[in-house]
Design an enzyme around this catalytic site. Structure first.
Site, mmCIF file in Angstrom:
data_model
loop_
_atom_site.group_PDB
_atom_site.id
_atom_site.type_symbol
_atom_site.label_atom_id
_atom_site.label_comp_id
_atom_site.label_asym_id
_atom_site.label_seq_id
_atom_site.Cartn_x
_atom_site.Cartn_y
_atom_site.Cartn_z
ATOM 1 N N ASP A 46 0.839 -1.203 0.000
ATOM 2 C CA ASP A 46 0.000 0.000 0.000
ATOM 3 C C ASP A 46 0.875 1.256 0.000
ATOM 4 O O ASP A 46 0.367 2.372 -0.001
ATOM 5 C CB ASP A 46 -1.015 -0.006 1.152
ATOM 6 N N ASP A 85 -1.151 -6.151 -0.314
ATOM 7 C CA ASP A 85 -1.373 -5.520 0.992
ATOM 8 C C ASP A 85 -2.854 -5.313 1.269
ATOM 9 O O ASP A 85 -3.593 -4.832 0.402
ATOM 10 C CB ASP A 85 -0.689 -4.144 1.019
ATOM 11 N N GLU A 117 -0.764 -5.514 8.618
ATOM 12 C CA GLU A 117 0.050 -4.858 9.636
ATOM 13 C C GLU A 117 -0.571 -5.065 11.019
ATOM 14 O O GLU A 117 -1.780 -4.893 11.183
ATOM 15 C CB GLU A 117 0.123 -3.351 9.350
ATOM 16 N N GLU A 184 9.767 -4.178 10.015
ATOM 17 C CA GLU A 184 10.135 -2.879 9.421
ATOM 18 C C GLU A 184 10.736 -1.947 10.459
ATOM 19 O O GLU A 184 10.145 -1.680 11.517
ATOM 20 C CB GLU A 184 8.894 -2.225 8.775
#
Ligand code: KIV
Length: 280
Positions: A46, A85, A117, A184
């Site tokens: 995304d 995503d 996420e 990340e």
């Protein structure tokens, strides 16, 4: 290119200590180049919102945006494993909606897996999606959809509490059945510890060299996205500069009457044009 990289190859890479390579793509020509270059996996991230659609962050990206771009990438990917995503709010309303949206990315978009996420708070949604037969990749550490909670792009997991939280989330996601986890912008020694503790592969973006694999945003490594330079990324070429050069040369040649030349033009029989001139 060699045969299709599959979910089994993620597991195999982890057990054999082989690195996994992943890059983002959002369109057919880029995905085709990455696929032919031999990247194991393509993420239709995304990050689309920032590096292609020109938004300030990823939270404005919609399901329709994702499906549109996943479709284009999947048409090109003959070898690479495509992950799509799940955009902001597509898996936060309830399990029913999460499964439906993950299913749309797969059935309408054509990707082989989805990425989500978050940790503990999304575990029930992750389990429901996997139960529906959709592979899920996790994403922990700096999670861009939570930029408004983090207060900007910042490395995560530096305090003992935050680091422990990421370890716990990684273990919960593994238990829920995710096949890999993107880490990340967390300290590389924390990423190494998590990679050692997990049986599934970890994919680093700004989480150091000890993860099973690496992922980067393609417009960053090719110099196509010139807005922001990230510490964790690396520019391997200046495609953006080449486009700028091409555009400037084109403008100059058109203005100076150099382009189009005769070789760029189509011809007609002289007699026909003479006749046309007489009657027009
Ligand atoms: O959206 C994206 O490109 C991502 C990567 C940064 C991992 O999630």
């Amino acid at each position: 290119m060699s045969e299709k990289f599959t979910i089994a190859d993620f597991k195999k890479a982890r057990s054999e200590g082989r690195k996994i390579t992943m890059l983002t793509a959002y369109d057919y020509p880029t995905a085709k180049i990455l696929d032919e270059a031999g990247v194991d996996s393509i993420l239709v991230g995304d990050s689309l919102g920032m590096v292609v659609l020109g938004y300030e962050d990823t939270v404005k990206v919609t399901m329709e945006d994702m499906i549109h771009h996943i479709k284009a990438v999947c048409r090109a990917a003959k070898h690479s494993y495509v992950v799509g995503d799940m955009p902001f709010l597509s898996y936060h309303i309830g399990k029913y909606e999460s499964v439906r949206n993950a299913g749309r990315l797969m059935s309408e978009g054509g990707c082989s897996a989805v990425k989500m996420e978050g940790g503990k708070s999304i575990v029930e949604d992750v389990k429901a999606i996997i139960s529906a037969g959709i592979p899920v990749m996790g994403h922990l550490g700096y999670t861009p959809q939570s930029i408004n909670l983090f207060g900007g792009h910042k490395a995560q997991g530096k305090s003992i509490e935050k680091a422990q939280e990421i370890i716990n989330d990684a273990l919960e996601l593994q238990e829920a059945g995710v096949f890999a986890i993107v880490l990340e912008c967390i300290p590389y020694k924390l990423a190494a510890l998590i990679t050692e503790k997990l049986d599934i592969p970890t994919i680093s973006i700004g989480a150091g060299p000890h993860c099973t694999g690496q992922v980067l945003v393609t417009p960053d490594i090719t110099g196509m996205f010139r807005g922001i330079e990230r510490k964790h990324s690396k520019k391997y070429a200046d495609v953006g500069g080449m486009i700028e050069y091409s555009a400037k040369e084109y403008i100059r040649e058109v203005n100076e009457g150099i382009f189009p030349a005769e070789k760029n033009s189509f011809i007609i029989d002289e007699e026909i044009i003479e006749q046309l001139k007489k009657t027009n």
